[in-house]
Design a protein around this motif. Structure first.
Motif, mmCIF file in Angstrom:
data_model
loop_
_atom_site.group_PDB
_atom_site.id
_atom_site.type_symbol
_atom_site.label_atom_id
_atom_site.label_comp_id
_atom_site.label_asym_id
_atom_site.label_seq_id
_atom_site.Cartn_x
_atom_site.Cartn_y
_atom_site.Cartn_z
ATOM 1 N N LYS A 143 1.799 12.381 -9.504
ATOM 2 C CA LYS A 143 1.201 13.705 -9.308
ATOM 3 C C LYS A 143 2.267 14.792 -9.403
ATOM 4 O O LYS A 143 2.041 15.841 -10.017
ATOM 5 N N THR A 176 1.891 6.918 -6.710
ATOM 6 C CA THR A 176 0.836 7.880 -7.016
ATOM 7 C C THR A 176 1.330 9.309 -6.806
ATOM 8 O O THR A 176 1.104 10.194 -7.644
ATOM 9 N N LEU A 177 2.015 9.535 -5.679
ATOM 10 C CA LEU A 177 2.546 10.871 -5.408
ATOM 11 C C LEU A 177 3.603 11.273 -6.431
ATOM 12 O O LEU A 177 3.663 12.442 -6.856
ATOM 13 N N ARG A 191 1.175 4.260 -2.809
ATOM 14 C CA ARG A 191 1.027 5.684 -2.473
ATOM 15 C C ARG A 191 2.216 6.500 -2.991
ATOM 16 O O ARG A 191 2.051 7.596 -3.518
ATOM 17 N N ASP A 251 0.831 -1.201 0.000
ATOM 18 C CA ASP A 251 0.000 0.000 0.000
ATOM 19 C C ASP A 251 0.870 1.257 0.000
ATOM 20 O O ASP A 251 0.597 2.210 -0.728
ATOM 21 N N SER A 252 1.928 1.249 0.798
ATOM 22 C CA SER A 252 2.794 2.437 0.834
ATOM 23 C C SER A 252 3.555 2.603 -0.481
ATOM 24 O O SER A 252 3.778 3.728 -0.934
#
Length: 111
Positions: A97, A93-94, A90, A86-87
């Motif tokens: 972005k 994803t960051l 994340r 999960d990390s």
């Protein structure tokens, strides 16, 4: 070491059978009003097997405890593995972005 222990157990069992099989006196067992004459070998053999059964039961409680600890550790590992996945997601994803924002900033500065 495991094979040595098995070999030692076999030697002890063979010695047990030889000693009590060679000397075959009769022992009297009284249960209430009943009286039985049993060979010492048979009597000792029952004691031997009951001792082995008691040892197996004592070890099985340890085995069940070890299995319970294994299940707990496995669940804990699965939770941490899921958290790590999960990390990682994340972070990706960051990063995406940030890359998108950097491209937008470059385009805005060019105009």
């Amino acid at each position: 070491m495991k094979n040595f222990v098995i070999f030692l157990a076999f030697i002890i069992s063979a010695a047990f059978v030889y000693i009590f099989g060679y000397n075959n006196p009769v022992i009297g067992i009284n249960i209430g009003d009943l009286h039985y004459n049993v060979d010492l070998f048979i009597y000792a053999l029952f004691a031997f097997f009951f001792g082995v059964a008691a040892g197996a039961l004592a070890l099985s409680s340890s085995l069940f405890g070890a299995m319970d600890n294994y299940r707990k550790l496995k669940r804990q590992y699965e939770k941490t593995a899921i958290g790590a996945d999960d990390s990682d997601l994340r972070v990706k994803t960051l990063q995406n972005k940030i890359a998108t924002l950097e491209e937008a900033l470059k385009k805005a500065l060019e105009k």
